[in-house]
Structures are given as C-alpha cells and as structure tokens.
Design a protein around this motif. Structure first.
Motif, PDB file in Angstrom:
ATOM      1  N   TRP A  15       0.854  -1.172   0.000  1.00 32.91           N
ATOM      2  CA  TRP A  15       0.000   0.000   0.000  1.00 32.91           C
ATOM      3  C   TRP A  15       0.899   1.232   0.000  1.00 32.91           C
ATOM      4  CZ3 TRP A  15      -5.206  -0.353   2.862  1.00 32.91           C
ATOM      5  CH2 TRP A  15      -6.015   0.732   2.528  1.00 32.91           C
ATOM      6  N   LEU A  23      -0.243   4.785   7.346  1.00 30.88           N
ATOM      7  CA  LEU A  23      -1.316   4.032   6.701  1.00 30.88           C
ATOM      8  C   LEU A  23      -2.285   3.383   7.682  1.00 30.88           C
ATOM      9  CD1 LEU A  23       0.907   2.316   4.005  1.00 30.88           C
ATOM     10  CD2 LEU A  23      -0.576   4.291   3.723  1.00 30.88           C
ATOM     11  N   LEU A  55      -0.576  -0.225  -4.479  1.00 31.53           N
ATOM     12  CA  LEU A  55      -1.901   0.389  -4.491  1.00 31.53           C
ATOM     13  C   LEU A  55      -1.795   1.790  -3.912  1.00 31.53           C
ATOM     14  CD1 LEU A  55      -5.016   0.441  -4.712  1.00 31.53           C
ATOM     15  CD2 LEU A  55      -5.092  -0.672  -2.483  1.00 31.53           C
ATOM     16  N   SER A  56      -2.056   2.796  -4.734  1.00 33.99           N
ATOM     17  CA  SER A  56      -2.054   4.172  -4.224  1.00 33.99           C
ATOM     18  C   SER A  56      -3.468   4.530  -3.797  1.00 33.99           C
ATOM     19  CB  SER A  56      -1.508   5.149  -5.273  1.00 33.99           C
ATOM     20  OG  SER A  56      -2.302   5.171  -6.419  1.00 33.99           O
ATOM     21  N   GLN A  57      -3.564   5.001  -2.578  1.00 34.76           N
ATOM     22  CA  GLN A  57      -4.886   5.281  -1.999  1.00 34.76           C
ATOM     23  C   GLN A  57      -5.355   6.690  -2.334  1.00 34.76           C
ATOM     24  OE1 GLN A  57      -4.839   5.737   2.358  1.00 34.76           O
ATOM     25  NE2 GLN A  57      -2.624   5.554   2.229  1.00 34.76           N
ATOM     26  N   ARG A  59      -7.730   9.953  -0.737  1.00 33.71           N
ATOM     27  CA  ARG A  59      -8.422  10.606   0.379  1.00 33.71           C
ATOM     28  C   ARG A  59      -8.793  12.007  -0.075  1.00 33.71           C
ATOM     29  NH1 ARG A  59      -9.418   6.721   3.288  1.00 33.71           N
ATOM     30  NH2 ARG A  59      -7.867   5.701   4.531  1.00 33.71           N
ATOM     31  N   GLN A  69      -2.365  14.777   1.229  1.00 30.13           N
ATOM     32  CA  GLN A  69      -2.448  13.614   0.371  1.00 30.13           C
ATOM     33  C   GLN A  69      -2.192  14.011  -1.074  1.00 30.13           C
ATOM     34  OE1 GLN A  69      -5.525  13.752   2.564  1.00 30.13           O
ATOM     35  NE2 GLN A  69      -5.993  15.632   1.500  1.00 30.13           N
ATOM     36  N   SER A  72      -4.244  10.270  -6.507  1.00 32.66           N
ATOM     37  CA  SER A  72      -3.794   8.915  -6.779  1.00 32.66           C
ATOM     38  C   SER A  72      -3.375   8.640  -8.227  1.00 32.66           C
ATOM     39  CB  SER A  72      -4.895   7.930  -6.373  1.00 32.66           C
ATOM     40  OG  SER A  72      -4.530   6.626  -6.653  1.00 32.66           O
ATOM     41  N   SER A  76       0.399   7.791  -9.115  1.00 36.11           N
ATOM     42  CA  SER A  76       0.668   6.447  -9.641  1.00 36.11           C
ATOM     43  C   SER A  76       1.533   6.529 -10.894  1.00 36.11           C
ATOM     44  CB  SER A  76      -0.638   5.722  -9.953  1.00 36.11           C
ATOM     45  OG  SER A  76      -1.365   5.487  -8.777  1.00 36.11           O
ATOM     46  N   ALA A  91      -6.329   4.307  -7.007  1.00 35.39           N
ATOM     47  CA  ALA A  91      -7.667   4.332  -6.426  1.00 35.39           C
ATOM     48  C   ALA A  91      -8.393   5.609  -6.842  1.00 35.39           C
ATOM     49  CB  ALA A  91      -7.579   4.247  -4.905  1.00 35.39           C
ATOM     50  N   ASN A 120      -8.597   0.983  -9.042  1.00 40.86           N
ATOM     51  CA  ASN A 120      -9.284   0.470  -7.868  1.00 40.86           C
ATOM     52  C   ASN A 120     -10.426   1.448  -7.585  1.00 40.86           C
ATOM     53  OD1 ASN A 120      -9.996  -0.739  -5.415  1.00 40.86           O
ATOM     54  ND2 ASN A 120      -8.468   0.412  -4.280  1.00 40.86           N
ATOM     55  N   VAL A 122     -13.237   2.787  -5.495  1.00 45.08           N
ATOM     56  CA  VAL A 122     -13.597   2.670  -4.083  1.00 45.08           C
ATOM     57  C   VAL A 122     -14.851   3.481  -3.792  1.00 45.08           C
ATOM     58  CG1 VAL A 122     -11.219   2.260  -3.353  1.00 45.08           C
ATOM     59  CG2 VAL A 122     -12.072   4.573  -3.411  1.00 45.08           C
TER      60      VAL A 122
END
Length: 128
Positions: A15, A23, A55-57, A59, A69, A72, A76, A91, A120, A122
């Motif tokens: 992650w 994280l 996996l880049s999250q 927020r 943040q 993403s 990426s 994400a 991804n 979400v």
C-alpha cells in the motif's frame, strides 16, 4: 520445471503511503513519508524485492492524521515512471471524477507504461 501457470502463483502488493500520517489509525508515530522521492525509492525497492503491485490510496478529507495527500492517478504515474516492472493500482472515488476523464487518463498511462496501470474503484467513507 513447473506446470503451474503464472496466474496460479502468489502475487505480492504493498500500500503506497501517498498520504501523510502513515497508513494505519494509531497513536504511535509512523515512520513513513508521503513525498514523491520517498515513494519512488520505496517503489524501486519493492520492485527489486519481487513485489508485483502497489496500491495508491485516495483521500479527500483529512482523517486519522492524514492531513496531506497526493491525488492517486497522477501519483501512480510518477511511481510507474520510476520503475520498469511494478504494476500500480490507482484508487479513485466515482463521485468526484467524471468516468470519461478517468478512462482517458488511465488509457494514456496504460499506453505509456505498457499496461502497468490498473484502477481500484472505491466507495469511500464519511463518518457523517
């Protein structure tokens, strides 16, 4: 010689810490950084160690100490630029982004990186 196909093998992922504060939800100070240089070094080390995916999250509001943040999809792409084999899952939250724009971004990154980007989708979560 093994007869197992590549799809039968275990794949490893990590992650990406592209948010500040680490994280996990913890009162223990985290020793990760959310900046690009740190994350590119981490991606290179993960790739060298045999990791398959990152996996880049995403927020949009600060939570659990993640006051800062990086977006993403763009982040990426920067990680993919620093590596040669690692695949990165970006994400996205479907509400804030127009699906056509996201599809075009990812299709372009897919071409540039020879198929090393994935998505991804979400749902996100807001306490309220």
């Amino acid at each position: 010689m093994s007869t197992r196909q590549e799809t039968d093998q275990i794949k490893f992922a990590y992650w990406v810490p592209n948010v500040s504060g680490g994280l996990v939800i913890s009162k223990i100070e985290q020793r990760t950084s959310w900046d690009l240089d740190y994350n590119q070094r981490l991606a290179k080390k993960a790739e060298e160690a045999g990791f398959d995916y990152a996996l880049s999250q995403i927020r949009f509001t600060a939570g659990y100490g993640a006051d800062n943040q990086h977006e993403s999809v763009s982040f990426s792409q920067a990680l993919l630029h620093a590596t040669t084999k690692l695949k990165v899952l970006a994400a996205i939250l479907p509400g804030p982004w127009n699906p056509v724009v996201v599809a075009k971004q990812l299709a372009t990154i897919d071409q540039i990186t020879q198929g090393r980007i994935a998505i991804n989708v979400v749902s996100g979560w807001f306490r309220g």
